[in-house]
Design a protein around this motif. Structure first.
Motif, PDB file in Angstrom:
ATOM      1  N   HIS A  94       0.831  -1.207   0.000  1.00 25.05           N
ATOM      2  CA  HIS A  94       0.000   0.000   0.000  1.00 25.05           C
ATOM      3  C   HIS A  94       0.871   1.265   0.000  1.00 25.05           C
ATOM      4  O   HIS A  94       0.558   2.234  -0.688  1.00 25.05           O
ATOM      5  CB  HIS A  94      -0.937   0.000   1.209  1.00 25.05           C
ATOM      6  CG  HIS A  94      -1.942   1.105   1.157  1.00 25.05           C
ATOM      7  ND1 HIS A  94      -2.973   1.125   0.244  1.00 25.05           N
ATOM      8  CD2 HIS A  94      -2.052   2.256   1.871  1.00 25.05           C
ATOM      9  CE1 HIS A  94      -3.680   2.238   0.412  1.00 25.05           C
ATOM     10  NE2 HIS A  94      -3.135   2.935   1.387  1.00 25.05           N
ATOM     11  N   LEU A  95       1.960   1.215   0.755  1.00 27.08           N
ATOM     12  CA  LEU A  95       2.861   2.385   0.798  1.00 27.08           C
ATOM     13  C   LEU A  95       3.455   2.653  -0.589  1.00 27.08           C
ATOM     14  O   LEU A  95       3.512   3.807  -1.029  1.00 27.08           O
ATOM     15  CB  LEU A  95       3.973   2.159   1.828  1.00 27.08           C
ATOM     16  CG  LEU A  95       5.013   3.272   1.950  1.00 27.08           C
ATOM     17  CD1 LEU A  95       4.372   4.602   2.368  1.00 27.08           C
ATOM     18  CD2 LEU A  95       6.109   2.903   2.962  1.00 27.08           C
ATOM     19  N   GLU A  96       3.848   1.595  -1.283  1.00 33.66           N
ATOM     20  CA  GLU A  96       4.412   1.776  -2.637  1.00 33.66           C
ATOM     21  C   GLU A  96       3.389   2.432  -3.552  1.00 33.66           C
ATOM     22  O   GLU A  96       3.707   3.338  -4.307  1.00 33.66           O
ATOM     23  CB  GLU A  96       4.817   0.415  -3.223  1.00 33.66           C
ATOM     24  CG  GLU A  96       6.205  -0.019  -2.799  1.00 33.66           C
ATOM     25  CD  GLU A  96       6.473  -1.485  -3.114  1.00 33.66           C
ATOM     26  OE1 GLU A  96       5.807  -2.040  -4.008  1.00 33.66           O
ATOM     27  OE2 GLU A  96       7.353  -2.058  -2.435  1.00 33.66           O
ATOM     28  N   GLU A  97       2.148   1.960  -3.501  1.00 32.08           N
ATOM     29  CA  GLU A  97       1.109   2.546  -4.351  1.00 32.08           C
ATOM     30  C   GLU A  97       0.803   3.980  -3.931  1.00 32.08           C
ATOM     31  O   GLU A  97       0.636   4.865  -4.773  1.00 32.08           O
ATOM     32  CB  GLU A  97      -0.165   1.684  -4.294  1.00 32.08           C
ATOM     33  CG  GLU A  97      -1.302   2.210  -5.160  1.00 32.08           C
ATOM     34  CD  GLU A  97      -0.922   2.346  -6.623  1.00 32.08           C
ATOM     35  OE1 GLU A  97      -0.044   1.598  -7.094  1.00 32.08           O
ATOM     36  OE2 GLU A  97      -1.493   3.230  -7.292  1.00 32.08           O
ATOM     37  N   ALA A  98       0.751   4.208  -2.614  1.00 33.72           N
ATOM     38  CA  ALA A  98       0.473   5.561  -2.112  1.00 33.72           C
ATOM     39  C   ALA A  98       1.543   6.530  -2.611  1.00 33.72           C
ATOM     40  O   ALA A  98       1.239   7.651  -3.028  1.00 33.72           O
ATOM     41  CB  ALA A  98       0.411   5.551  -0.588  1.00 33.72           C
ATOM     42  N   LYS A  99       2.794   6.096  -2.588  1.00 32.69           N
ATOM     43  CA  LYS A  99       3.881   6.963  -3.057  1.00 32.69           C
ATOM     44  C   LYS A  99       3.671   7.335  -4.527  1.00 32.69           C
ATOM     45  O   LYS A  99       3.803   8.495  -4.904  1.00 32.69           O
ATOM     46  CB  LYS A  99       5.230   6.255  -2.897  1.00 32.69           C
ATOM     47  CG  LYS A  99       5.737   6.207  -1.472  1.00 32.69           C
ATOM     48  CD  LYS A  99       7.115   5.563  -1.478  1.00 32.69           C
ATOM     49  CE  LYS A  99       7.741   5.526  -0.110  1.00 32.69           C
ATOM     50  NZ  LYS A  99       9.176   5.221  -0.158  1.00 32.69           N
ATOM     51  N   LYS A 100       3.318   6.340  -5.347  1.00 33.12           N
ATOM     52  CA  LYS A 100       3.089   6.613  -6.777  1.00 33.12           C
ATOM     53  C   LYS A 100       1.957   7.619  -6.954  1.00 33.12           C
ATOM     54  O   LYS A 100       2.051   8.572  -7.716  1.00 33.12           O
ATOM     55  CB  LYS A 100       2.697   5.299  -7.489  1.00 33.12           C
ATOM     56  CG  LYS A 100       3.865   4.580  -8.103  1.00 33.12           C
ATOM     57  CD  LYS A 100       3.359   3.470  -8.995  1.00 33.12           C
ATOM     58  CE  LYS A 100       3.756   2.128  -8.406  1.00 33.12           C
ATOM     59  NZ  LYS A 100       2.957   1.009  -8.839  1.00 33.12           N
TER      60      LYS A 100
END
Ligand code: SF4
Ligand code: SF4
Length: 192
Positions: free
Chosen positions: A142-148
């Motif tokens: 989720h953090l990776e997607e949130a960053k994008k």
């Protein structure tokens, strides 16, 4: 986490199971983060939402509002006009604003260090954040997607809008990560 099926339309993997990863927790929530949220909207996101609302024939009297930046209009109780109070779901879920996809991860810009900083809501104000944080694999994804999502958002907003947005206090969060700001954004913000 979110392969894109149509231009600008986000499909969460959990949607394929018929309910969202967070739905069991969020459906019990008494806070509703869709009240007084005012997620920032870029012109691109507004176009995508407008098109979706027309295609899906969703009735929204007034979709957007603007003060220092654009956001979905709210009712008298500050509920987002896209929040369906009967189903307790977002009526534009698959094309919702970047900060809504990223939640309960939020962002701030540190103008001194030229970093974008990522924060997670504390479990006291968001039960889903607590569940997510204890599931390390889900949290990482989720953090990776949130960053994008959040980098895409901050790169599309203008400097005035960004300054107004980062002034909004987000208490009861804690920092989970940070990254250098993209160089174009450093220039746009006039940072040396
Ligand atoms: S994301 Fe958190 S605050 Fe929002 S509805 Fe779910 S549990 Fe409640
Ligand atoms: S766009 Fe959807 S998820 Fe975002 S605040 Fe509005 S109802 Fe909630």
């Amino acid at each position: 986490m979110n392969p894109t099926s149509k231009k600008g339309e986000t499909t969460l993997p959990e949607d394929k199971k018929g309910k969202t990863y967070s739905f069991d927790v969020c459906s019990q929530c008494k806070v509703y983060c869709c009240q007084d949220a005012k997620p920032p909207l870029t012109e691109t996101r507004k176009k995508i939402i407008k098109q979706y609302v027309n295609e899906q024939k969703i009735k929204v009297d007034q979709p957007f509002a603007r003060e220092n930046y654009s956001y979905p209009a709210v009712d008298a109780l500050l509920y987002c006009n896209f929040f369906n109070k009967e189903t307790k779901k977002c009526s534009v879920h698959s094309v919702k604003p970047e900060t809504c996809v990223s939640g309960p991860i939020t962002f701030d810009i540190n103008f001194k260090t030229k970093k974008i900083e990522y924060f997670l809501k504390k479990s006291e104000i968001c039960a889903f954040a607590g569940v997510l944080y204890t599931d390390k694999a889900a949290f990482k994804t989720h953090l990776e997607e949130a960053k994008k999502q959040l980098i895409q958002l901050v790169c599309q907003l203008d400097a005035k809008e960004l300054h107004a947005i980062v002034k909004i206090d987000e208490p009861q969060t804690f920092k989970v990560d940070e990254d250098d700001l993209p160089i174009d954004l450093v220039k746009k913000l006039g940072l040396k």
